[in-house]
Design a protein around this motif. Structure first.
Motif, short mmCIF file in Angstrom:
data_model
loop_
_atom_site.label_atom_id
_atom_site.label_comp_id
_atom_site.label_asym_id
_atom_site.label_seq_id
_atom_site.Cartn_x
_atom_site.Cartn_y
_atom_site.Cartn_z
N ILE A 65 85.86 -5.89 45.45
CA ILE A 65 85.10 -4.47 45.55
C ILE A 65 84.95 -3.95 44.08
CG2 ILE A 65 85.28 -2.31 46.51
CD1 ILE A 65 84.53 -4.64 48.48
N CYS A 66 83.84 -3.57 43.77
CA CYS A 66 83.75 -2.73 42.43
C CYS A 66 84.72 -1.50 42.47
CB CYS A 66 82.34 -2.29 42.25
SG CYS A 66 82.10 -1.38 40.88
N ALA A 67 85.56 -1.54 41.44
CA ALA A 67 86.54 -0.19 41.24
C ALA A 67 85.87 1.10 41.09
CB ALA A 67 87.54 -0.64 40.15
N LEU A 68 84.61 0.99 40.57
CA LEU A 68 83.96 2.34 40.46
C LEU A 68 83.34 2.70 41.73
CD1 LEU A 68 83.50 4.86 38.47
CD2 LEU A 68 81.35 3.51 37.94
N CYS A 69 82.22 2.05 42.22
CA CYS A 69 81.51 2.47 43.11
C CYS A 69 81.96 1.98 44.75
CB CYS A 69 80.00 1.86 43.06
SG CYS A 69 79.74 0.03 43.26
N GLY A 70 82.75 1.10 44.80
CA GLY A 70 83.31 0.64 46.09
C GLY A 70 82.46 -0.30 47.04
N ARG A 71 81.33 -0.82 46.31
CA ARG A 71 80.39 -1.85 46.82
C ARG A 71 80.70 -3.13 46.81
NH1 ARG A 71 75.10 -1.43 44.56
NH2 ARG A 71 75.99 -1.04 42.63
N PRO A 72 80.59 -3.97 47.63
CA PRO A 72 81.06 -5.52 47.16
C PRO A 72 80.41 -6.19 45.80
CG PRO A 72 80.32 -5.42 49.25
CD PRO A 72 79.91 -3.99 48.83
N VAL A 73 81.03 -6.93 45.31
CA VAL A 73 80.29 -7.49 43.91
C VAL A 73 80.07 -8.96 44.34
CG1 VAL A 73 80.31 -7.97 41.67
CG2 VAL A 73 81.69 -5.97 42.57
N PRO A 74 78.86 -9.27 44.91
CA PRO A 74 78.80 -10.69 45.44
C PRO A 74 78.69 -11.87 44.27
CG PRO A 74 76.92 -9.07 46.30
CD PRO A 74 77.79 -8.34 45.36
N LYS A 75 78.84 -12.96 44.61
CA LYS A 75 78.63 -13.98 43.68
C LYS A 75 77.28 -13.94 43.25
CE LYS A 75 82.13 -17.47 45.55
NZ LYS A 75 82.95 -16.28 45.91
N GLY A 76 76.97 -14.43 41.84
CA GLY A 76 76.00 -14.18 41.42
C GLY A 76 75.29 -12.95 40.64
N VAL A 77 76.07 -11.77 41.07
CA VAL A 77 75.61 -10.57 40.56
C VAL A 77 76.23 -10.22 39.31
CG1 VAL A 77 75.87 -8.10 41.23
CG2 VAL A 77 75.06 -9.58 42.93
N ARG A 78 75.71 -9.78 38.36
CA ARG A 78 76.27 -9.46 37.04
C ARG A 78 77.27 -8.41 37.08
NH1 ARG A 78 71.52 -7.40 32.92
NH2 ARG A 78 73.58 -7.55 31.53
N GLN A 79 78.38 -8.89 36.91
CA GLN A 79 79.75 -8.34 36.92
C GLN A 79 80.38 -8.06 35.69
OE1 GLN A 79 82.79 -10.77 38.86
NE2 GLN A 79 81.04 -11.68 39.54
#
Length: 100
Positions: free
Chosen positions: A8-22
């Motif tokens: 989970i993204c610490a700022l927006c709370g949305r999931p960070v799926p594999k393959g997404v820029r993180q």
């Protein structure tokens, strides 16, 4: 594709799926003594918005936790806006670094 095991993204709370820029964000910038300090996982778009909104000194002095970041007025508006986008959404941040 989003799965329950995605971080989970610490700022927006949305999931960070594999393959997404993180990105990993140092809660205290490295140049301000945060090298080796705590980091949080963010979407790249969320990380870009943090650095477009706040200076390194402001981050070190006043915004050294995810809760404090979410409380900043510009970042709170960004979180509300990006929450309506899919987890894989990415575009350039709207504005450049704020005027000092």
């Amino acid at each position: 594709m989003v799965t329950e095991s995605d971080p989970i993204c610490a700022l927006c709370g949305r999931p960070v799926p594999k393959g997404v820029r993180q990105s990993l964000h140092h809660l205290v910038p490295k140049l301000k003594g945060g090298k080796g300090g705590p980091v949080v996982l963010l979407h790249q778009i969320c990380h870009n918005e943090i650095h477009a909104s706040l200076t390194e000194a402001e981050l070190a002095r006043d915004y050294d936790t995810p809760e404090k970041l979410r409380a900043h007025p510009r970042l709170a508006a960004f979180v509300k806006w990006v929450a309506k986008r899919p987890p894989g959404f990415h575009k350039r941040s709207a504005g450049g670094r704020r005027k000092r």
